[in-house]
Every structure is written in structure tokens, then in C-alpha cells.
Scaffold this motif. Structure first.
Motif, short mmCIF file in Angstrom:
data_model
loop_
_atom_site.label_atom_id
_atom_site.label_comp_id
_atom_site.label_asym_id
_atom_site.label_seq_id
_atom_site.Cartn_x
_atom_site.Cartn_y
_atom_site.Cartn_z
N ASP A 185 0.82 -1.21 0.00
CA ASP A 185 0.00 0.00 0.00
C ASP A 185 0.85 1.26 0.00
N ARG A 186 2.02 1.19 0.63
CA ARG A 186 2.85 2.38 0.79
C ARG A 186 4.14 2.35 -0.03
N PHE A 187 4.57 1.18 -0.44
CA PHE A 187 5.87 1.06 -1.11
C PHE A 187 5.74 0.25 -2.40
N ASP A 188 6.54 0.64 -3.38
CA ASP A 188 6.60 -0.14 -4.61
C ASP A 188 8.00 0.00 -5.22
N ALA A 189 8.46 -1.08 -5.84
CA ALA A 189 9.79 -1.10 -6.46
C ALA A 189 9.73 -1.89 -7.75
N ASP A 190 10.42 -1.39 -8.74
CA ASP A 190 10.56 -2.06 -10.03
C ASP A 190 12.02 -1.91 -10.45
N VAL A 191 12.80 -2.96 -10.27
CA VAL A 191 14.25 -2.87 -10.43
C VAL A 191 14.75 -3.90 -11.43
N GLU A 192 15.54 -3.44 -12.40
CA GLU A 192 16.26 -4.32 -13.32
C GLU A 192 17.75 -4.01 -13.17
N VAL A 193 18.51 -4.97 -12.69
CA VAL A 193 19.94 -4.79 -12.50
C VAL A 193 20.66 -5.36 -13.73
N PRO A 194 21.35 -4.51 -14.49
CA PRO A 194 21.99 -5.01 -15.72
C PRO A 194 23.43 -5.44 -15.49
N GLN A 195 23.95 -6.17 -16.44
CA GLN A 195 25.37 -6.46 -16.55
C GLN A 195 25.77 -6.33 -18.02
N ILE A 196 27.01 -5.93 -18.23
CA ILE A 196 27.55 -5.86 -19.59
C ILE A 196 28.24 -7.19 -19.88
N ARG A 197 27.96 -7.73 -21.05
CA ARG A 197 28.62 -8.95 -21.51
C ARG A 197 29.29 -8.69 -22.85
N SER A 275 9.34 4.61 -3.09
CA SER A 275 9.37 3.90 -4.36
C SER A 275 10.81 3.84 -4.86
N LEU A 276 11.10 2.83 -5.66
CA LEU A 276 12.43 2.65 -6.24
C LEU A 276 12.27 2.09 -7.64
N ASP A 277 12.85 2.78 -8.61
CA ASP A 277 12.83 2.32 -10.00
C ASP A 277 14.24 2.38 -10.55
N ILE A 278 14.73 1.26 -11.06
CA ILE A 278 16.05 1.20 -11.68
C ILE A 278 15.93 0.49 -13.02
N HIS A 279 16.34 1.16 -14.07
CA HIS A 279 16.28 0.58 -15.41
C HIS A 279 17.55 0.93 -16.18
N HIS A 280 17.79 0.23 -17.27
CA HIS A 280 19.00 0.48 -18.05
C HIS A 280 18.67 0.59 -19.54
N GLU A 281 19.58 1.21 -20.26
CA GLU A 281 19.41 1.42 -21.69
C GLU A 281 20.78 1.57 -22.35
N THR A 282 20.97 0.95 -23.49
CA THR A 282 22.18 1.16 -24.28
C THR A 282 21.97 2.39 -25.15
N VAL A 283 22.71 3.47 -24.86
CA VAL A 283 22.51 4.73 -25.58
C VAL A 283 23.54 4.95 -26.68
N THR A 284 24.69 4.26 -26.61
CA THR A 284 25.70 4.34 -27.66
C THR A 284 26.28 2.96 -27.92
N ASP A 285 26.31 2.56 -29.19
CA ASP A 285 26.94 1.30 -29.56
C ASP A 285 27.38 1.43 -31.02
N ASN A 286 28.53 2.06 -31.23
CA ASN A 286 29.06 2.24 -32.58
C ASN A 286 30.42 1.57 -32.69
N ASP A 287 31.16 1.88 -33.74
CA ASP A 287 32.44 1.20 -33.94
C ASP A 287 33.51 1.65 -32.95
N LYS A 288 33.28 2.75 -32.21
CA LYS A 288 34.27 3.26 -31.27
C LYS A 288 33.89 3.08 -29.81
N TYR A 289 32.62 3.33 -29.49
CA TYR A 289 32.22 3.38 -28.09
C TYR A 289 30.97 2.55 -27.81
#
Length: 416
Positions: A185-197, A275-289
């Protein structure tokens, strides 16, 4: 006189803080309403995702049912027959080996006799097996590429489901390592913990090339000496990259674990709201970075949005800070900071509701002056540099987190 001015400044500051507190309470109410609406949308997305998984499974089954052409089936059967013949030949090699008067090798075991002609069959079989393996690899890659091109465009559910499939030719991936969900009723969390492979596709490509003709092998021998130093450099870079990825994954896990523990402690007490929300996104993926964006939102009476960006140099394998991009003595910080200040002033001139801590005489210490050494940044799809500030960092809380895009022509001459 000076005392009166100080009292006025103090009064103005108290008014500002009081307004900010009211704004925070209003923000929490709005976010709670939005979250309830989002929950309904998530349920619909889950239904779409399950439907897409079923369609994807059906597509896999259809692919596996594709009939083998008769010509190819005949070749496959011939290959099986030759393989059985080769096995039989290898078993006879355990017998006694003698040499007859004609100069031919003769194998004797259990009354069986085979001569040099069998070795020609063996070489032909090996050549046939290489051709078959090459054909199977080519067909598999083509089929996977067709599925990867067509299905992600059918919807977000398909794109999410495709995460379980192998990715052809992709070096870096950000995958969800841990899920944490909580709701009361008082708390909510939606968490995705990423890892790079990191999947080193170069080794697989080398194995495939090794199945080629003898001329390719000869050319490879001729190039061995020339490529030795490159191989050592590549191995060193690969080791550096692996160490960098492990360090980043460790940092992500440490940060998210701490936030989850703090949230869980508050939820166990059952007081206030959170509340706690943790999400991830790949914002750059080119030939350099490669850059991974980690979004962190914490709500407890008032909300706070922050980010962490992890950028890896694909050539060196090192994690980069913004200063690593530019030549020493280039004064990049002044160039970028002044450009951002100009953007702040322009935004405030366009809309009186916009407010940034620039030229703010009332509380001069709040003013934005220059970028931090660990400033959040990433490159967009056209090569521009995007500078990211957390909530409250360069503007009042109601403005939220802020991004400023610096055109590449502004800084290109300063890069290493």
C-alpha cells in the motif's frame, strides 16, 4: 543596510525552499497517479509479450520443419556412409600393420585387409565434411539474420523476446542480471539490474575461416609473421576490456544492492511512503564506443532522479571519463561549459517557466560553472556529445534531470 540586505536574502531563500517543498509534494501525487496508470499498461504489455513468445515459438517450429532438398539429403547419406567407413578403418589400425612385397601398406585384423586406396577415400571424406559444415553455418546465419531483421519490427514484445536468441555479429550486450519487484500500500519497487557482456565474435569467425580451402591456409601461413604483433596487441586489449567490464558490473551491482537494501529496510518499517525504480538502456553502440545508461529513481516524500553512464572505448578496452576524449591542454571544459550556459540562457528566454542556475545572482554559489571530472555524457547517433545532469544539479527540482546536446562541430577539433 548590509544587515537588511542579508535578511532579505534569507527571506527570499526561505520562500524558495517553501515553494520547492510544495512542488515536491505535488510531484509525488502526480507520479503516484501516473504509476497506477503505468501498471495497467504493463499488464497489457505482458499479455502482448506472451502472445509474441508463442508466435516466436511457432516460427521456430516451422523453421525446423523445413524439408531438406533431395540432393542435399543424398549427399548427407553419402557422408554418413563414408563416416562409418572411416570409423571402420580407424578400428582396423589397431591391428597389426605389415608391408607386402608390392610396397603397399596392409592392415590385418580379424581377416580384414585394406590398402592405400582407403586413405584417398579418407581425404575425400574430410573435404566433403568441411563443405557440409560450411554450408550448415551459412544457412544458420542466413536464417538467424532473417528472423532478427523481421521480428523486432513487429512490436516491443518481440524485441524483448528476441533477447533470448543469439545475436549475430554483436560484440557488446547489456542484459538483465537481476529483477527485484515489491508492491504494498505504501511502497513499490521495479528494479532491473543489468550487466555488460562481451562476446568476442572474432574467434568464431577465425574458426569458420579455418574450414576454407588449402589456398586460404597457405595465405594464412604467409601472413602469420606480419600479424604476430597485431595479435599480441589485440590480446592485451581484450584482457583490458574484460577487466573493465568486470569492474563496471561490480560497480553496478554495488550501487543497486545498496539502494535495494535501503528501500527494503524502509518498507519493512512500513512508515511513510517510498518507491524505487532502476532501469537500463544502451545509448551508444558504434564502432568506437559502447555506453550503458543506468537510470535511478528514488521516491520518499519527494522524488530524486539520477543517472550513471558507463562508456567503454572498444579499441583500448578502457572505461572513459569525459576528459579522456580530448587532447591535453585543449581547454575542452571551458568550450563545452560555455556552450551549455548559452543553451541554458536560450531556453530561459524561450519559456519563462524554464529556470537554470546560471547568472543567478540571488544565490551565486548555486550557479553552474564547469563540468565535473566524472560528468555524465554519451554520444548520440549522429556523433554529437550529450551532457547529462541529475535532478537539482543545474536547475530547480521541478525542471527534472537535464540534457544538453553539444554539436560535434563545436568540439571535433579538440578530440584526440
Amino acid at each position: 543596510m548590509e544587515r537588511g540586505i542579508r535578511e532579505e536574502q534569507k527571506s527570499v531563500r526561505e520562500i524558495l525552499f517553501d515553494a520547492e517543498k510544495k512542488r515536491k509534494r505535488f510531484t509525488v501525487i502526480c507520479r503516484k497517479a501516473a504509476e497506477r496508470q503505468v501498471m495497467g499498461m504493463k499488464e497489457q504489455e505482458n499479455r502482448d509479450y506472451r502472445d509474441m513468445e508463442e508466435r516466436l515459438s511457432a516460427a521456430r517450429e516451422d523453421y525446423q520443419k523445413i524439408p531438406v532438398p533431395e540432393e542435399m539429403l543424398s549427399r548427407l547419406e553419402d557422408g554418413i556412409a563414408r563416416a562409418e567407413k572411416e570409423k571402420e578403418l580407424e578400428r582396423t589400425e589397431e591391428g597389426q600393420r605389415t608391408r607386402d612385397g608390392s610396397g603397399e601398406w596392409k592392415l590385418e585384423r580379424g581377416g580384414m585387409e585394406m590398402k592405400n586406396r582407403s586413405w584417398e577415400d579418407k581425404r575425400e571424406l574430410r573435404h566433403h565434411k568441411r563443405k557440409m559444415i560450411g554450408f550448415r553455418i551459412t544457412a544458420a546465419v542466413a536464417a538467424a539474420a532473417a528472423v532478427l531483421v523481421i521480428l523486432p519490427n513487429t512490436g516491443a514484445g518481440a524485441a524483448h523476446a528476441m533477447g533470448a536468441l543469439p545475436v549475430v555479429g554483436k560484440l557488446f550486450q547489456a542484459v538483465t542480471f537481476r529483477d527485484y519487484q515489491y508492491e504494498s500500500d505504501r511502497f513499490d519497487a521495479d528494479v532491473e539490474v543489468p550487466q555488460i557482456r562481451v562476446d568476442d565474435m572474432a574467434n568464431e569467425a577465425a574458426d569458420t575461416d579455418g574450414m576454407g580451402s588449402g589456398s586460404n591456409a597457405a595465405r594464412g601461413d604467409a601472413e602469420t609473421t606480419d600479424s604476430a604483433s597485431d595479435g599480441q596487441s589485440g590480446e592485451k586489449s581484450s584482457d583490458q576490456m574484460q577487466g573493465t567490464v568486470e569492474q563496471i558490473n561490480f560497480d553496478i551491482e554495488k550501487v543497486t544492492n545498496q539502494l535495494i537494501e535501503e528501500f527494503q529496510e524502509s518498507a519493512d518499517l512500513g512508515e511513510s511512503y517510498g518507491s524505487l525504480d532502476i532501469h537500463h538502456e544502451t545509448v551508444t553502440d558504434n564502432d568506437k564506443y559502447f555506453t550503458l545508461k543506468l537510470s535511478l529513481y528514488r521516491g520518499a516524500g519527494s522524488g530524486f532522479q539520477s543517472y550513471k553512464f558507463y562508456t567503454i572505448d572498444k579499441k583500448t578496452g578502457k572505461q572513459l571519463q569525459i576528459g579522456d576524449l580530448f587532447r591535453e591542454g585543449s581547454n575542452y571544459n571551458e568550450t563545452l561549459s560555455e556552450n551549455i550556459k548559452e543553451q541554458m540562457r536560450a531556453r530561459m528566454a524561450e519559456d519563462e517557466m524554464n529556470m537554470y542556475w546560471v547568472d543567478y545572482d540571488e544565490v551565486a554559489e548555486w550557479n553552474f560553472e564547469r563540468l565535473k571530472a566524472d560528468q555524465n555524457f554519451y554520444f548520440d547517433g549522429t556523433g554529437n556529445l550529450v551532457i547529462v545532469f541529475d535532478e537539482y544539479e543545474v536547475a530547480p527540482g521541478y525542471m527534472g534531470a537535464q540534457e544538453f546536446t553539444v554539436e560535434r562541430e563545436v568540439f571535433e577539433g579538440l578530440l584526440k
